[in-house]
Write a protein that holds these residues in place. Structure first.
Motif, short mmCIF file in Angstrom:
data_model
loop_
_atom_site.label_atom_id
_atom_site.label_comp_id
_atom_site.label_asym_id
_atom_site.label_seq_id
_atom_site.Cartn_x
_atom_site.Cartn_y
_atom_site.Cartn_z
N HIS A 30 -3.11 24.25 -38.33
CA HIS A 30 -1.85 24.63 -37.68
C HIS A 30 -0.78 24.70 -38.76
CE1 HIS A 30 -3.76 23.69 -33.80
NE2 HIS A 30 -4.25 22.62 -34.41
N PHE A 31 -0.20 25.88 -38.92
CA PHE A 31 0.74 26.11 -40.02
C PHE A 31 2.17 26.16 -39.50
CE2 PHE A 31 -3.31 28.05 -41.10
CZ PHE A 31 -3.57 27.46 -42.33
N GLY A 32 3.06 25.44 -40.18
CA GLY A 32 4.48 25.51 -39.89
C GLY A 32 5.22 25.84 -41.16
N THR A 33 6.53 25.99 -41.04
CA THR A 33 7.32 26.35 -42.22
C THR A 33 7.40 25.20 -43.22
OG1 THR A 33 9.33 25.69 -41.05
CG2 THR A 33 8.71 28.03 -40.95
N GLN A 34 7.28 23.94 -42.73
CA GLN A 34 7.39 22.78 -43.62
C GLN A 34 6.20 21.85 -43.56
OE1 GLN A 34 11.16 21.00 -42.48
NE2 GLN A 34 12.30 22.33 -43.88
N SER A 35 5.22 22.20 -42.75
CA SER A 35 4.06 21.32 -42.63
C SER A 35 2.82 22.13 -42.28
CB SER A 35 4.30 20.25 -41.55
OG SER A 35 4.45 20.87 -40.27
N THR A 36 1.67 21.59 -42.65
CA THR A 36 0.38 22.18 -42.30
C THR A 36 -0.53 21.06 -41.81
OG1 THR A 36 0.57 23.95 -43.93
CG2 THR A 36 -1.64 23.42 -43.14
N GLU A 37 -0.98 21.18 -40.58
CA GLU A 37 -1.85 20.16 -39.99
C GLU A 37 -3.27 20.69 -39.89
OE1 GLU A 37 -2.28 17.43 -35.92
OE2 GLU A 37 -0.88 19.12 -35.99
N THR A 38 -4.21 19.89 -40.40
CA THR A 38 -5.63 20.25 -40.32
C THR A 38 -6.34 19.20 -39.48
OG1 THR A 38 -5.55 21.27 -42.52
CG2 THR A 38 -7.71 20.74 -41.62
N VAL A 39 -7.03 19.67 -38.43
CA VAL A 39 -7.73 18.78 -37.51
C VAL A 39 -9.21 19.13 -37.52
CG1 VAL A 39 -7.89 17.92 -35.15
CG2 VAL A 39 -5.67 18.62 -36.07
N CYS A 40 -10.05 18.12 -37.76
CA CYS A 40 -11.50 18.32 -37.83
C CYS A 40 -12.17 17.34 -36.86
CB CYS A 40 -12.01 18.10 -39.25
SG CYS A 40 -11.16 19.09 -40.51
N PRO A 41 -12.48 17.81 -35.62
CA PRO A 41 -13.01 16.91 -34.60
C PRO A 41 -14.50 17.09 -34.30
CG PRO A 41 -11.98 18.79 -33.56
CD PRO A 41 -12.00 19.07 -35.04
N ASP A 42 -15.20 17.83 -35.15
CA ASP A 42 -16.58 18.21 -34.84
C ASP A 42 -17.56 17.13 -35.29
OD1 ASP A 42 -19.09 19.46 -34.64
OD2 ASP A 42 -18.20 21.43 -34.99
N ALA A 43 -18.36 16.63 -34.37
CA ALA A 43 -19.33 15.57 -34.68
C ALA A 43 -20.36 16.01 -35.71
CB ALA A 43 -20.04 15.13 -33.40
N ALA A 44 -20.55 17.32 -35.86
CA ALA A 44 -21.54 17.82 -36.83
C ALA A 44 -21.02 17.74 -38.26
CB ALA A 44 -21.90 19.26 -36.48
N LEU A 45 -19.74 17.45 -38.44
CA LEU A 45 -19.17 17.36 -39.78
C LEU A 45 -19.65 16.08 -40.46
CD1 LEU A 45 -17.10 18.72 -41.73
CD2 LEU A 45 -15.40 17.14 -40.81
#
Length: 316
Positions: A30-45
């Protein structure tokens, strides 16, 4: 010439577009002008999502996966990272350099609840107090390193949850005393580092519950005297370092004959009748290095073991 506002907009669009094209598999960015959020919820990871991780990530959430390890080098690829969330993974340890040498002053409660850690290294930060609720009751932790922080008291409340702890590093803090039973819950403890603190005294029962202790580091403190029974319950103690303190004599009975190696160097030993116990011990069981008198002037720099009863003022 482009205006500053247009240039700024272009830079924002570049970061956003570059990031939009770069997001790890099994993750959402999720990209914003001042922040970038990365979410990794996959059990296969099962591995840290280095491939495709936006370099401008400010918040990284890896949750309920099979992630078993994470390194400082991997985190270094996201220099703008402000938040790291790791709930419900398979982490069994954090590498020694992951949280070492930062500016951490405090950590939130329950911060390590969701990782069944065996080793936790928080050395060389600025931690002044320890929350007992960092770790759950009956934690599996066997190694805890809080050295190089600003602790003034032993974190007894947290230690009560660490019945399996085998190694504890509290060196290079500002501890002034080891109160009775402050370490009483650590019955599995084998190595204890208390060197380079401000210790002025030890309670006679400081180590009374640590019967498995084999190595004890107390060097570079300000200890002037020791209770005669302080080490008496440490039947497995093999190495004791008391060097570079302010000891002028030892109370009779302080050193158990079971201790294989004792370092007592660089203490200001005052060579008179009160040092008789140490003098006899040196002649029965040599310690690691030669001990020398600091006073009186007539005996200064003489080896304690070589003194005569007459020089010590002892009866013939």
């Amino acid at each position: 010439m482009e205006s500053p506002s247009l240039l700024a907009l272009a830079l924002i669009l570049w970061f956003c577009c570059y990031g939009a094209l770069s997001c790890p598999v099994r993750c959402t960015c999720h990209f914003g002008t001042q922040s970038t959020e990365t979410v990794c919820p996959d059990a296969a990871l099962s591995h840290y999502p280095s491939n495709g991780l936006p370099g401008n990530t400010t918040s990284l959430n890896i949750q309920f996966t099979n992630l078993s390890s994470i390194s400082a080098q991997e985190l270094g690829a996201t220099p703008l990272l402000q938040e790291l969330h790791l709930p419900g993974n398979s982490l069994s340890s954090l590498p020694g350099d992951l949280l070492t040498g930062n500016q951490l002053r405090e950590l939130p409660a329950r911060v390590f609840y969701h990782a069944p850690l065996l080793n936790l290294v928080l050395k060389d930060n600025r931690i002044t107090s320890v929350d007992a609720d960092w770790l759950p009751f009956n934690s599996n932790l066997t190694w805890l390193d809080l050295s190089g922080n600003n602790l003034k008291k032993i974190p007894s409340a947290l230690l009560e949850r660490l019945s399996r702890l085998e190694t504890l590093h509290l060196s290079q803090n500002f501890l002034e005393t080891v109160p009775a039973e402050s370490l009483h819950s650590l019955r599995a403890l084998e190595r204890l580092h208390l060197e380079e603190n401000k210790l002025q005294s030890l309670d006679a029962k400081a180590f009374s519950h640590n019967s498995n202790l084999t190595v004890l580091f107390l060097q570079k403190n300000k200890l002037q005297t020791l209770p005669a029974t302080v080490f008496h319950r440490l039947h497995r103690l093999q190495y004791l370092d008391l060097s570079e303190n302010q000891l002028t004599f030892l109370t009779p009975g302080t050193l158990s004959l079971g201790i294989s190696l004792v370092d007592l160097t660089f203490n200001p030993w005052h060579c008179d009748a009160k040092i008789e116990y140490l003098w006899k011990r040196l002649n029965d069981t040599p310690v690691q290095s030669v001990l020398r008198c600091a006073s009186p002037k007539t005996l200064k720099d003489k080896a304690v073991a070589d003194l005569t009863p007459e020089e010590l003022g002892l009866p013939e």
